[in-house]
Design a protein around this motif. Structure first.
Motif, PDB file in Angstrom:
ATOM      1  N   GLU A 197       0.832  -1.207   0.000  1.00 45.67           N
ATOM      2  CA  GLU A 197       0.000   0.000   0.000  1.00 45.67           C
ATOM      3  C   GLU A 197       0.867   1.258   0.000  1.00 45.67           C
ATOM      4  O   GLU A 197       0.560   2.237  -0.697  1.00 45.67           O
ATOM      5  CB  GLU A 197      -0.930  -0.009   1.214  1.00 45.67           C
ATOM      6  N   ARG A 257      -9.908   4.107   0.506  1.00 44.55           N
ATOM      7  CA  ARG A 257     -10.122   2.722   0.085  1.00 44.55           C
ATOM      8  C   ARG A 257      -9.984   1.764   1.263  1.00 44.55           C
ATOM      9  O   ARG A 257     -10.832   0.875   1.472  1.00 44.55           O
ATOM     10  CB  ARG A 257      -9.125   2.349  -1.022  1.00 44.55           C
ATOM     11  N   VAL A 258      -8.934   1.937   2.055  1.00 42.18           N
ATOM     12  CA  VAL A 258      -8.702   1.036   3.195  1.00 42.18           C
ATOM     13  C   VAL A 258      -9.786   1.217   4.252  1.00 42.18           C
ATOM     14  O   VAL A 258     -10.271   0.251   4.849  1.00 42.18           O
ATOM     15  CB  VAL A 258      -7.295   1.282   3.772  1.00 42.18           C
ATOM     16  N   ASP A 291     -12.902   2.217   3.724  1.00 44.86           N
ATOM     17  CA  ASP A 291     -14.143   1.614   3.214  1.00 44.86           C
ATOM     18  C   ASP A 291     -14.138   0.099   3.407  1.00 44.86           C
ATOM     19  O   ASP A 291     -15.154  -0.503   3.792  1.00 44.86           O
ATOM     20  CB  ASP A 291     -14.318   1.941   1.725  1.00 44.86           C
ATOM     21  N   GLU A 292     -12.996  -0.515   3.150  1.00 42.24           N
ATOM     22  CA  GLU A 292     -12.906  -1.957   3.325  1.00 42.24           C
ATOM     23  C   GLU A 292     -13.057  -2.343   4.795  1.00 42.24           C
ATOM     24  O   GLU A 292     -13.694  -3.364   5.122  1.00 42.24           O
ATOM     25  CB  GLU A 292     -11.577  -2.462   2.772  1.00 42.24           C
ATOM     26  N   GLU A 300     -14.793  -0.689   7.036  1.00 40.87           N
ATOM     27  CA  GLU A 300     -16.212  -0.531   7.364  1.00 40.87           C
ATOM     28  C   GLU A 300     -17.011  -1.766   6.937  1.00 40.87           C
ATOM     29  O   GLU A 300     -17.892  -2.250   7.676  1.00 40.87           O
ATOM     30  CB  GLU A 300     -16.771   0.721   6.683  1.00 40.87           C
ATOM     31  N   LYS A 301     -16.726  -2.276   5.760  1.00 44.50           N
ATOM     32  CA  LYS A 301     -17.432  -3.451   5.270  1.00 44.50           C
ATOM     33  C   LYS A 301     -17.117  -4.676   6.131  1.00 44.50           C
ATOM     34  O   LYS A 301     -17.995  -5.496   6.423  1.00 44.50           O
ATOM     35  CB  LYS A 301     -17.058  -3.713   3.812  1.00 44.50           C
ATOM     36  N   ALA A 302     -15.857  -4.798   6.535  1.00 40.26           N
ATOM     37  CA  ALA A 302     -15.482  -5.923   7.398  1.00 40.26           C
ATOM     38  C   ALA A 302     -16.213  -5.853   8.732  1.00 40.26           C
ATOM     39  O   ALA A 302     -16.695  -6.870   9.247  1.00 40.26           O
ATOM     40  CB  ALA A 302     -13.970  -5.927   7.618  1.00 40.26           C
ATOM     41  N   SER A 313     -10.263  -7.961  11.237  1.00 39.21           N
ATOM     42  CA  SER A 313      -9.968  -7.365   9.931  1.00 39.21           C
ATOM     43  C   SER A 313     -10.337  -5.889   9.925  1.00 39.21           C
ATOM     44  O   SER A 313      -9.593  -5.053   9.376  1.00 39.21           O
ATOM     45  CB  SER A 313     -10.737  -8.097   8.832  1.00 39.21           C
ATOM     46  N   GLY A 328      -7.734  -2.726   9.446  1.00 38.17           N
ATOM     47  CA  GLY A 328      -7.954  -1.760   8.376  1.00 38.17           C
ATOM     48  C   GLY A 328      -8.082  -0.338   8.894  1.00 38.17           C
ATOM     49  O   GLY A 328      -7.521   0.598   8.305  1.00 38.17           O
TER      50      GLY A 328
END
Length: 405
Positions: A32, A58-59, A61-62, A64-66, A74, A78
């Motif tokens: 990254e 980007r990191v 957002d990922e 938040e989804k995790a 995870s 992040g």
């Protein structure tokens, strides 16, 4: 260490190396960092901001989804990386008149760190430390919930670092070794500067003493084993505080500083006395022009003068340099430190070469000088690139010091 990116801009490379050093405790990932760096136009502050924001978004957002999917580890990892990348994004935006984007990036950095902090066990607790007529932001790390009295490390950053960044610079490492940790931002540091308008002050004992008062109220803090660690410019601030705050059981300066005035006058003609007079003069057009020229041609000067005006509340580069004259341990201040003191030194420090040795020479307390070398990958200012090595040696010294105290 060879500049792997930004070969013609040492300041961009140093900040990239600094971000790489945070890999050791979860603050970055190598790919990254490198992929972001490769997209940045060398020396272009806007490009630096845009690309680090893109990576941070980007990191984040990922993460938040995790979290939404129940993947707490995870998500925590992040959010930690995103916090550090947002910090990087706003790094070059400061000045006498700040770029308005810096508040958004800073606030996102803090929000992501707090999201991560809530996912640790025990949680890392955000705190507000009473200070004069306001409070200072910080974090309290507990080893566990036993309430057993434990040694406690108070940590603060320096000229440009955040309380959140300290997670990667020793806070988590100290917790692993059985220490409670209290990190904080003082005046001039990001939290108080962004949101309260507080600028640096040289009488740092008036900052640290309220922090020690607060630490003594926290559960599980052994009042007889409270240590203080200052990073970068904190290498002069923390010793200044320890000279007057004698409840401290140990002091660590990473890296040691004796007199910031030497940095301010080294490119000003004449004797030290003449240089100081010129820096503080009501008018010095030739020196003003020379400092402006330095900002145009030297990457370190460009960043340091801009950021320095912001954190010191100065209107001009000369006023910023003049403010440095007040940050000194000369005049018998260093000699007043009583607790055992570790002074760290970097073989290739590009900011404060020779300063750790001067501090060490003036100390009359039990003292240790610890040199980190380029062969070890630790020769840069504050040892980015060898964080595990540096923190291990520092914590081992602290273990030995507090055990025998």
């Amino acid at each position: 260490m060879k500049q792997l990116l930004f070969p013609n801009n040492i300041q961009f490379w140093y900040e990239t190396l600094r971000s790489m050093s945070h890999i050791a405790y979860g603050g970055a990932d190598f790919g990254e960092v490198v992929s972001t760096g490769e997209r940045i136009t060398e020396g272009d502050y806007d490009s630096w901001y845009v690309e680090w924001m893109a990576t941070a978004d980007r990191v984040s957002d990922e993460a938040e989804k995790a979290l939404a999917a129940g993947h707490r580890i995870s998500a925590r990892d992040g959010f930690l990386r995103a916090s550090n990348y947002y910090r990087l994004a706003e790094f070059f935006l400061h000045g006498h008149v700040c770029d308005p984007r810096h508040d958004h990036a800073y606030d996102r950095s803090v929000a992501c760190f707090r999201a991560a902090a809530a996912l640790f066990t025990p949680v890392i607790e955000p705190v507000r430390i009473p200070y004069e007529d306001t409070t200072l932001p910080g974090y309290f790390y507990r080893v566990d919930h036993s309430g057993a009295p434990r040694p406690t490390l108070i940590m603060h950053n320096g000229f440009d670092g955040t309380a959140e960044e300290l997670h990667f610079f020793g806070a988590m490492a100290a917790v692993e070794r059985g220490y409670n940790v209290l990190t904080f931002d003082g005046p001039g540091m990001p939290g108080p500067r962004h949101h309260q308008g507080l600028v640096f002050r040289p009488d740092w004992e008036n900052v640290v003493t309220p922090v020690v008062d607060f630490a003594e109220t926290l559960p599980g803090v052994d009042d007889s084993r409270i240590a203080l660690l200052g990073v970068s410019m904190g290498g002069v601030l923390a010793p200044r505080a320890a000279a007057f705050e004698h409840r401290l059981a140990a002091l660590i300066a990473v890296d040691g500083l004796y007199d910031l005035g030497e940095t301010a006058v080294r490119n000003v003609p004449g004797t030290r006395e003449e240089a100081e007079r010129l820096l503080r003069a009501p008018s010095a057009p030739e020196l003003d022009a020379a400092l402006e020229q330095a900002m145009e041609h030297e990457p370190i000067a460009r960043w340091a003068f801009n950021h320095g005006m912001y954190v010191m509340g100065a209107d001009t580069p000369r006023a910023f340099n003049a403010s440095y004259l007040d940050y000194t341990l000369a005049g018998g201040i260093a000699e007043r430190i009583q607790c055992p003191t570790l002074v760290c030194d970097a073989e290739e420090d590009m900011f404060f070469q020779g300063q750790p040795e001067k501090l060490y020479e003036h100390l009359t307390c039990p003292k240790t000088l610890m040199l980190f070398t380029s062969e070890e990958g630790a020769g840069a200012h504050c040892h980015p690139g060898a964080m595990r090595l540096a923190i291990a040696r520092i914590c081992d010294w602290l273990d030995d010091t507090l055990t025998t105290a």
